[in-house]
Design a protein around this motif. Structure first.
Motif, short mmCIF file in Angstrom:
data_model
loop_
_atom_site.label_atom_id
_atom_site.label_comp_id
_atom_site.label_asym_id
_atom_site.label_seq_id
_atom_site.Cartn_x
_atom_site.Cartn_y
_atom_site.Cartn_z
N LEU A 34 -40.08 0.75 -25.49
CA LEU A 34 -39.80 1.76 -24.47
C LEU A 34 -40.70 1.58 -23.25
CD1 LEU A 34 -39.76 4.76 -26.94
CD2 LEU A 34 -37.76 3.93 -25.72
N GLU A 41 -41.48 11.34 -24.42
CA GLU A 41 -40.14 11.87 -24.71
C GLU A 41 -39.64 11.40 -26.07
OE1 GLU A 41 -35.68 11.23 -22.88
OE2 GLU A 41 -37.36 11.43 -21.45
N GLU A 42 -40.00 10.17 -26.44
CA GLU A 42 -39.59 9.63 -27.75
C GLU A 42 -40.32 10.35 -28.88
OE1 GLU A 42 -37.11 6.81 -29.88
OE2 GLU A 42 -37.13 7.79 -27.92
N ARG A 45 -38.67 13.54 -29.37
CA ARG A 45 -37.38 13.36 -30.07
C ARG A 45 -37.61 13.27 -31.58
NH1 ARG A 45 -33.25 9.35 -31.18
NH2 ARG A 45 -34.71 7.63 -30.88
N ILE A 96 -45.37 5.12 -32.31
CA ILE A 96 -44.64 5.22 -31.04
C ILE A 96 -45.62 5.22 -29.88
CG2 ILE A 96 -43.14 6.70 -29.63
CD1 ILE A 96 -41.94 7.75 -32.28
N ASN A 102 -39.24 2.57 -30.58
CA ASN A 102 -38.34 3.71 -30.76
C ASN A 102 -38.64 4.45 -32.06
OD1 ASN A 102 -37.24 1.13 -31.76
ND2 ASN A 102 -35.54 2.37 -32.53
N ALA A 103 -38.25 5.71 -32.13
CA ALA A 103 -38.58 6.57 -33.27
C ALA A 103 -37.96 6.07 -34.57
CB ALA A 103 -38.12 8.00 -32.99
#
Length: 244
Positions: A34, A41-42, A45, A96, A102-103
């Motif tokens: 990312l 933001e990830e 999420r 992360i 990514n998650a």
């Protein structure tokens, strides 16, 4: 064509019905890096997915049917404990933040690490609990993808149905039970799996450890499930059907 499959008998009894195949969610996830400005933001999420999974399990606990039994409550408690474990609740967040991944990937990596610890146990019951880890992570992954855990619609069918799946969680079994399935059969699982224990509690014939049963069957195939001998007969001829 008539053929038979042999698995592990975990809940005795004999059932005759038509196959209903349940799809399996693969844990294969993509890995991508990312941009720095999207990392927070990830993480958010992931936190949202973890919270949604917690609420889902809490709802199942609060609304569990009377026929579910004490075992089902204990299994839900275990899944809540796994969800709260740092491998699932904290380590992916740190991954992360540190690696900008990514998650889904962070969660999968941490799950594999946790499962490896379970593989080291000598006790077969404890080794079997790695399945619970995978089932919890599947729930979180579904939440990340915007598809929280739910039972897919079951088609109307005249006569008995046999639920055929790659694997089933305790929550799946309880949620499918109102549809009056005559038996449960799965590719995975062992004598001490939660699928086996719940099936015995529900007094429903069940055979597990069939390996590739779901791939070999088609929707609506006629099945004889011998939960005492661990035998599945697919599309039996008239003579075999009459004997059973």
């Amino acid at each position: 064509m008539t053929f038979s499959l042999h698995g592990i008998p975990v809940s005795s009894g004999i059932a005759i019905g038509h196959a209903h195949l349940v799809s399996h969610t693969s844990l294969e996830v993509a890995h991508y890096v990312l941009p720095k400005h999207l990392v927070d933001e990830e993480v958010a999420r992931l936190d949202t997915a973890l919270q949604a999974t917690h609420m889902e399990l809490a709802s199942l606990h609060a609304n569990r049917p009377q026929y579910a039994g004490e075992e089902f409550e204990a299994f839900l408690d275990l899944h809540m404990m796994i969800l709260a474990d740092s491998h699932i609740s904290q380590a992916p967040r740190e991954m992360i933040l540190n690696e900008h991944c990514n998650a889904e990937w962070a969660l999968k990596v941490q799950m594999d690490d946790l499962v490896a610890h379970f593989d080291e146990f000598e006790d077969s019951y404890l080794r079997e609990r790695k399945t619970d880890v995978v089932q919890v992570v599947e729930r979180v992954l579904k939440a990340l993808l915007g598809h929280p855990g739910h039972v897919p619609p079951v088609p109307e069918h005249d006569g008995n149905m046999v639920l055929v799946a790659h694997d089933l969680s305790p929550a799946d079994l309880i949620q499918f039970k109102p549809h009056q399935f005559a038996a449960f059969i799965t590719d995975l699982g062992g004598a001490t799996s939660h699928t086996a224990i719940i099936a015995r509690g529900l007094n429903t014939p069940c055979v597990v450890g069939l390996l590739h049963a779901r791939q070999l069957m088609r929707e609506n195939d006629l099945l004889i499930v011998d939960g005492t001998q661990g035998v599945i007969i697919v599309n039996p001829d008239k003579q075999i059907l009459a004997e059973y």
